[in-house]
Design a protein around this motif. Structure first.
Motif, PDB file in Angstrom:
ATOM      1  N   CYS A 139      -2.963  -0.602   3.953  1.00  0.00           N
ATOM      2  CA  CYS A 139      -2.310  -1.832   3.497  1.00  0.00           C
ATOM      3  C   CYS A 139      -3.390  -2.678   2.831  1.00  0.00           C
ATOM      4  O   CYS A 139      -4.400  -3.008   3.467  1.00  0.00           O
ATOM      5  N   ARG A 140      -3.185  -3.038   1.581  1.00  0.00           N
ATOM      6  CA  ARG A 140      -4.227  -3.725   0.811  1.00  0.00           C
ATOM      7  C   ARG A 140      -4.589  -5.102   1.375  1.00  0.00           C
ATOM      8  O   ARG A 140      -5.682  -5.599   1.133  1.00  0.00           O
ATOM      9  N   VAL A 141      -3.667  -5.737   2.099  1.00  0.00           N
ATOM     10  CA  VAL A 141      -3.914  -7.099   2.573  1.00  0.00           C
ATOM     11  C   VAL A 141      -4.448  -7.126   4.003  1.00  0.00           C
ATOM     12  O   VAL A 141      -4.625  -8.199   4.585  1.00  0.00           O
ATOM     13  N   VAL A 142      -4.705  -5.949   4.579  1.00  0.00           N
ATOM     14  CA  VAL A 142      -5.246  -5.882   5.937  1.00  0.00           C
ATOM     15  C   VAL A 142      -6.537  -5.073   5.905  1.00  0.00           C
ATOM     16  O   VAL A 142      -6.521  -3.868   5.633  1.00  0.00           O
ATOM     17  N   ASP A 143      -7.660  -5.733   6.164  1.00  0.00           N
ATOM     18  CA  ASP A 143      -8.953  -5.042   6.150  1.00  0.00           C
ATOM     19  C   ASP A 143      -9.014  -3.974   7.242  1.00  0.00           C
ATOM     20  O   ASP A 143      -8.566  -4.198   8.379  1.00  0.00           O
ATOM     21  N   GLY A 159       0.839  -1.180   0.000  1.00  0.00           N
ATOM     22  CA  GLY A 159       0.000   0.000   0.000  1.00  0.00           C
ATOM     23  C   GLY A 159       0.877   1.233   0.000  1.00  0.00           C
ATOM     24  O   GLY A 159       2.019   1.197  -0.472  1.00  0.00           O
ATOM     25  N   GLY A 160       0.359   2.307   0.530  1.00  0.00           N
ATOM     26  CA  GLY A 160       1.140   3.545   0.546  1.00  0.00           C
ATOM     27  C   GLY A 160       0.342   4.708   1.084  1.00  0.00           C
ATOM     28  O   GLY A 160      -0.616   4.526   1.847  1.00  0.00           O
ATOM     29  N   GLU A 185     -10.253   6.410  10.603  1.00  0.00           N
ATOM     30  CA  GLU A 185      -9.547   5.147  10.478  1.00  0.00           C
ATOM     31  C   GLU A 185     -10.560   4.019  10.307  1.00  0.00           C
ATOM     32  O   GLU A 185     -11.754   4.195  10.485  1.00  0.00           O
ATOM     33  N   GLY A 186     -10.033   2.855   9.917  1.00  0.00           N
ATOM     34  CA  GLY A 186     -10.888   1.682   9.764  1.00  0.00           C
ATOM     35  C   GLY A 186     -11.458   1.484   8.374  1.00  0.00           C
ATOM     36  O   GLY A 186     -12.199   0.537   8.129  1.00  0.00           O
ATOM     37  N   PHE A 187     -11.119   2.371   7.437  1.00  0.00           N
ATOM     38  CA  PHE A 187     -11.628   2.202   6.085  1.00  0.00           C
ATOM     39  C   PHE A 187     -10.634   1.402   5.236  1.00  0.00           C
ATOM     40  O   PHE A 187      -9.535   1.112   5.685  1.00  0.00           O
ATOM     41  N   VAL A 188     -11.003   1.054   4.032  1.00  0.00           N
ATOM     42  CA  VAL A 188     -10.252   0.240   3.063  1.00  0.00           C
ATOM     43  C   VAL A 188     -10.174  -1.209   3.523  1.00  0.00           C
ATOM     44  O   VAL A 188      -9.516  -1.503   4.524  1.00  0.00           O
TER      45      VAL A 188
END
Length: 227
Positions: free
Chosen positions: A201-205, A180-181, A224-227
């Motif tokens: 981070c794409r691999v962490v919900d 991610g970034g 926080e908590g999105f993506v």
């Protein structure tokens, strides 16, 4: 604006020593000429202009400049002579009116002998503070204690100068190994510069975080908590 003798009112006021009044009248004359379709005030010849600080110190003293020169160029000239902290950000007329940076000296209402006042801003120092705080957010999110740990992964820490000048104030910074970034967007409002950065981070919900960073208030976690 003409007198009963057919003379420009601004010229008469200047001849009689009323410089501030002359600048005001010159502004009226420019607006009047702009209201006539197809007619624009001339940008010919030169004007002797001075730029001072509120303290009375000269940054530009009685310099003959093209009437067609833009105010932003005059700001750059004044800034090149300023040796203190911050930068010349804005110029004000003798009447306290802010001069638009994209207009010429003559269209800004300046006349021969005009003295304008420079306002010093702390943009450079404030942007440096925001950049340092942004770098700290990046290291905290990645879980490293030193810059070198990230630089060894071929990561280049963001430059806000490049973000503004090369990326139109918005850019995504991928971080090696993070999956991610950071999406960073910066803008300048009435209270100064603000950086808004979203990271994930794409691999962490639910790993998304949004921070707002200013020189005045520091770093704030606002979502926080999105993506």
């Amino acid at each position: 604006l003409l007198t009963t003798d057919g003379l420009k009112a601004s010229s008469v006021a200047l001849e009689r020593g009323h410089r501030a009044l002359a600048e005001v009248l010159r502004g009226y004359e420019i607006r009047a000429s702009e209201s006539v379709k197809g007619e624009e005030p001339p940008d010919e010849g030169t004007l002797v202009v001075s730029v001072i600080l509120a303290s009375g110190e000269y940054l530009v003293k009685e310099q003959s400049l093209p009437a067609s020169m833009k105010i932003k160029t005059l700001i750059e000239t004044a800034n090149s002579n300023w040796k203190g902290e911050g930068d010349v950000g804005t110029l004000f007329s003798a009447e306290g009116q802010q001069l638009e940076s994209e207009v010429s000296l003559s269209r800004a209402g300046l006349i021969d002998g005009s003295v304008v006042t420079a306002l010093i801003t702390d943009d450079a120092a404030n942007l440096q503070k925001i950049e340092t705080l942004f770098h700290e957010v990046i290291m905290s999110r990645i879980g490293v204690e030193t810059r070198e740990e990230l630089e060894e992964r071929n990561f280049t820490f963001p430059s806000l100068k490049k973000l503004i000048e090369e990326h139109a104030c918005s850019h995504y910074y991928a971080v090696p190994g993070m999956y991610g970034g950071f999406q960073a967007t910066i803008h300048k409002g009435e209270e100064g510069w603000k950086l808004v950065t979203e990271s994930w981070c794409r691999v962490v919900d639910g790993s998304g975080q949004r921070h707002e960073i200013t020189a005045q208030d520091g770093t704030k976690l606002v979502a926080e908590g999105f993506v």
